[in-house]
Design an enzyme around this catalytic site. Structure first.
Site, PDB file in Angstrom:
ATOM      1  N   GLU A 175       0.801  -1.222   0.000  1.00 51.27           N
ATOM      2  CA  GLU A 175       0.000   0.000   0.000  1.00 51.27           C
ATOM      3  C   GLU A 175       0.841   1.283   0.000  1.00 51.27           C
ATOM      4  OE1 GLU A 175      -4.143   0.181   1.252  1.00 51.27           O
ATOM      5  OE2 GLU A 175      -3.282   0.885   3.148  1.00 51.27           O
ATOM      6  N   LYS A 177       0.755   4.757   0.962  1.00 53.83           N
ATOM      7  CA  LYS A 177      -0.102   5.411   1.961  1.00 53.83           C
ATOM      8  C   LYS A 177       0.712   6.419   2.763  1.00 53.83           C
ATOM      9  CE  LYS A 177      -2.887   3.773   5.931  1.00 53.83           C
ATOM     10  NZ  LYS A 177      -3.302   2.533   6.625  1.00 53.83           N
ATOM     11  N   LYS A 238      -7.702   2.557  -3.680  1.00 53.84           N
ATOM     12  CA  LYS A 238      -8.189   2.433  -2.303  1.00 53.84           C
ATOM     13  C   LYS A 238      -8.984   3.704  -1.973  1.00 53.84           C
ATOM     14  CE  LYS A 238      -7.844   0.109   1.736  1.00 53.84           C
ATOM     15  NZ  LYS A 238      -6.573   0.119   2.496  1.00 53.84           N
ATOM     16  N   GLU A 287     -14.596  -5.678   0.724  1.00 54.03           N
ATOM     17  CA  GLU A 287     -14.032  -5.758   2.070  1.00 54.03           C
ATOM     18  C   GLU A 287     -15.116  -5.988   3.119  1.00 54.03           C
ATOM     19  OE1 GLU A 287     -10.709  -3.039   3.373  1.00 54.03           O
ATOM     20  OE2 GLU A 287     -12.331  -2.241   4.613  1.00 54.03           O
ATOM     21  N   ASN A 309     -10.802  -7.235   6.711  1.00 51.45           N
ATOM     22  CA  ASN A 309     -10.077  -6.181   7.404  1.00 51.45           C
ATOM     23  C   ASN A 309     -10.064  -6.471   8.892  1.00 51.45           C
ATOM     24  OD1 ASN A 309      -8.905  -3.784   8.298  1.00 51.45           O
ATOM     25  ND2 ASN A 309      -9.981  -2.548   6.767  1.00 51.45           N
ATOM     26  N   GLU A 345      -6.112  -8.209   5.681  1.00 52.87           N
ATOM     27  CA  GLU A 345      -5.797  -6.783   5.711  1.00 52.87           C
ATOM     28  C   GLU A 345      -5.630  -6.279   7.145  1.00 52.87           C
ATOM     29  OE1 GLU A 345      -9.004  -6.010   2.072  1.00 52.87           O
ATOM     30  OE2 GLU A 345      -8.923  -4.640   3.777  1.00 52.87           O
ATOM     31  N   SER A 346      -4.667  -5.420   7.348  1.00 51.47           N
ATOM     32  CA  SER A 346      -4.431  -4.675   8.597  1.00 51.47           C
ATOM     33  C   SER A 346      -3.807  -5.531   9.701  1.00 51.47           C
ATOM     34  CB  SER A 346      -5.720  -4.037   9.125  1.00 51.47           C
ATOM     35  OG  SER A 346      -6.240  -3.103   8.208  1.00 51.47           O
TER      36      SER A 346
END
Length: 391
Positions: A175, A177, A238, A287, A309, A345-346
């Protein structure tokens, strides 16, 4: 207690509007009527009339007022439908058209109905206004002209599958970001093209590019710059998508895939947007955050890519065991039967984290914070995976 915020065009005298009834006390009629039959009657609203402008005819002003009321009612219908599917994020404030005029003064009804409950709802409300303004400047008809001349999209799903097959590890979506609402600025010397090239060199299968400006310091210009720089990795836009217009806009800016968040989109919207994605040649990463969202998404035809997520988007707390929880039992079986690729994710910072979600059943991971904060993002990938995954 409800209150009113007064804003004067010249001065701000103390004036009471306490006799004006609250929009929260209106009857809840939206689910009892179809979208096409939504009422357009002033009797449904408090009797608030604006003084007529010297430059705007009374008829034109009334037509504009009626249109705003109609748009608000459609928005409330969307909120009602979303709530019936367990979606707690409201598309826009629920207390009525936000702005009214009385003489030279303007005011807003201020209560719990038009105060965001959490950061995700705040983002969505801001996005609703932002997208409306962007659509006015760049209507869909204009975007379609650009799409006809746009280069073909790259195979996002194919890239993830190839990386998983090549390394035996989850394919990486790295990502790009700069910031987040929970952590603030993640990287001061932020050069999106440099970061994207470092990710590609470090073994990323695909890239995720944040395009939200206010809360994540991203932009569609970053997405476009990475695409035009010759980076070969397929690109995920995103964004907090609430309108199909955003999908078209992402396509002309260089996206190969786009994020759809089940926490803010009703099933009908997801179905429609997936069809738009297929029409434009984009992959859709849908998601989810909890069991109910997963069950909703698994009931939608055409789903090929699901992201789990581990971050609660209402509280921003992270728990990577969420991935395992959502892939256990019948849900995991259905995902395997449908050959859906799951993206973790995350909260993924170490080789142990990667191994944990891979054992749970993911074939791809989306990683941002743990690698974008490194002086060399490419080496950050090696640290997270515990080995060099570059070609």
């Amino acid at each position: 207690m409800e209150g009113l915020v007064m804003v004067s065009l010249k001065t701000t005298p103390i004036i009471s509007f306490q006799s004006i009834p609250s929009f929260n006390h209106r009857p809840n009629f939206f689910l009892r009527r179809s979208l096409m039959d939504l009422p357009l009657r002033r009797s449904n609203f408090p009797a608030i009339r604006a003084q007529q402008s010297d430059t705007v005819s009374p008829k034109k002003e009334e037509e504009d007022d009626d249109l705003k009321i109609k748009e608000w009612e459609v928005g409330m219908f969307q909120n009602e439908v979303a709530a019936s599917q367990g979606i707690r994020i409201r598309r826009r404030p629920s207390t009525g058209p936000p702005l009214h005029y009385v003489g030279p003064f303007e005011f807003r009804l201020q209560n719990e109905g038009n105060t965001p409950r959490n950061i995700l709802e705040e983002i969505v409300w801001h996005k609703d206004v932002e997208v409306s303004q962007m659509k006015g400047k760049k209507p869909l008809a204009a975007l379609n002209k650009f799409i006809k001349n746009a280069p073909p999209t790259r195979d996002f799903l194919g890239a993830l599958k190839a990386a998983h097959s090549r390394t035996g590890l989850p394919g990486l979506i790295a990502e790009v970001k700069k910031a987040s609402p929970s952590r603030g600025i993640l990287r001061e010397n932020f050069d999106p093209v440099m970061i994207a090239r470092a990710y590609e060199k470090g073994g990323a299968a695909c890239l995720s590019v944040l395009t939200d400006e206010k809360y994540f310091k991203g932009s569609f210009e970053n997405l476009e710059a990475i695409r035009n720089a010759g980076v070969k990795c397929p690109l995920l836009c995103k964004e907090f998508v609430i309108d199909a217009w955003q999908i078209y806009y992402a396509r002309i800016k260089g996206a190969d895939a786009i994020l759809l968040i089940a926490a803010i989109l009703p099933d009908l919207d997801i179905r429609y947007m997936i069809k738009i994605c297929k029409l434009l040649g984009l992959a859709a990463l849908v998601e989810v955050h909890d069991e109910r969202e997963m069950d909703r998404v698994l009931g939608i035809e055409g789903i090929e890519l699901i992201g789990i997520n581990n971050r609660n988007l209402e509280t921003f707390e992270v728990d990577i065991s969420n991935t395992k929880k959502l892939l256990e039992g019948e849900r995991g079986l259905m995902i395997r039967q449908k050959d859906i690729i799951v993206v973790g994710e995350s909260g993924l910072f170490t080789p142990d984290d990667i191994a944990y979600v891979q054992e749970a059943g993911v074939k791809a991971v989306l990683v941002g914070e743990s690698i974008v904060t490194q002086s060399d993002p490419g080496k950050g990938i090696t640290e997270v995976f515990g080995k060099d995954i570059s070609l």
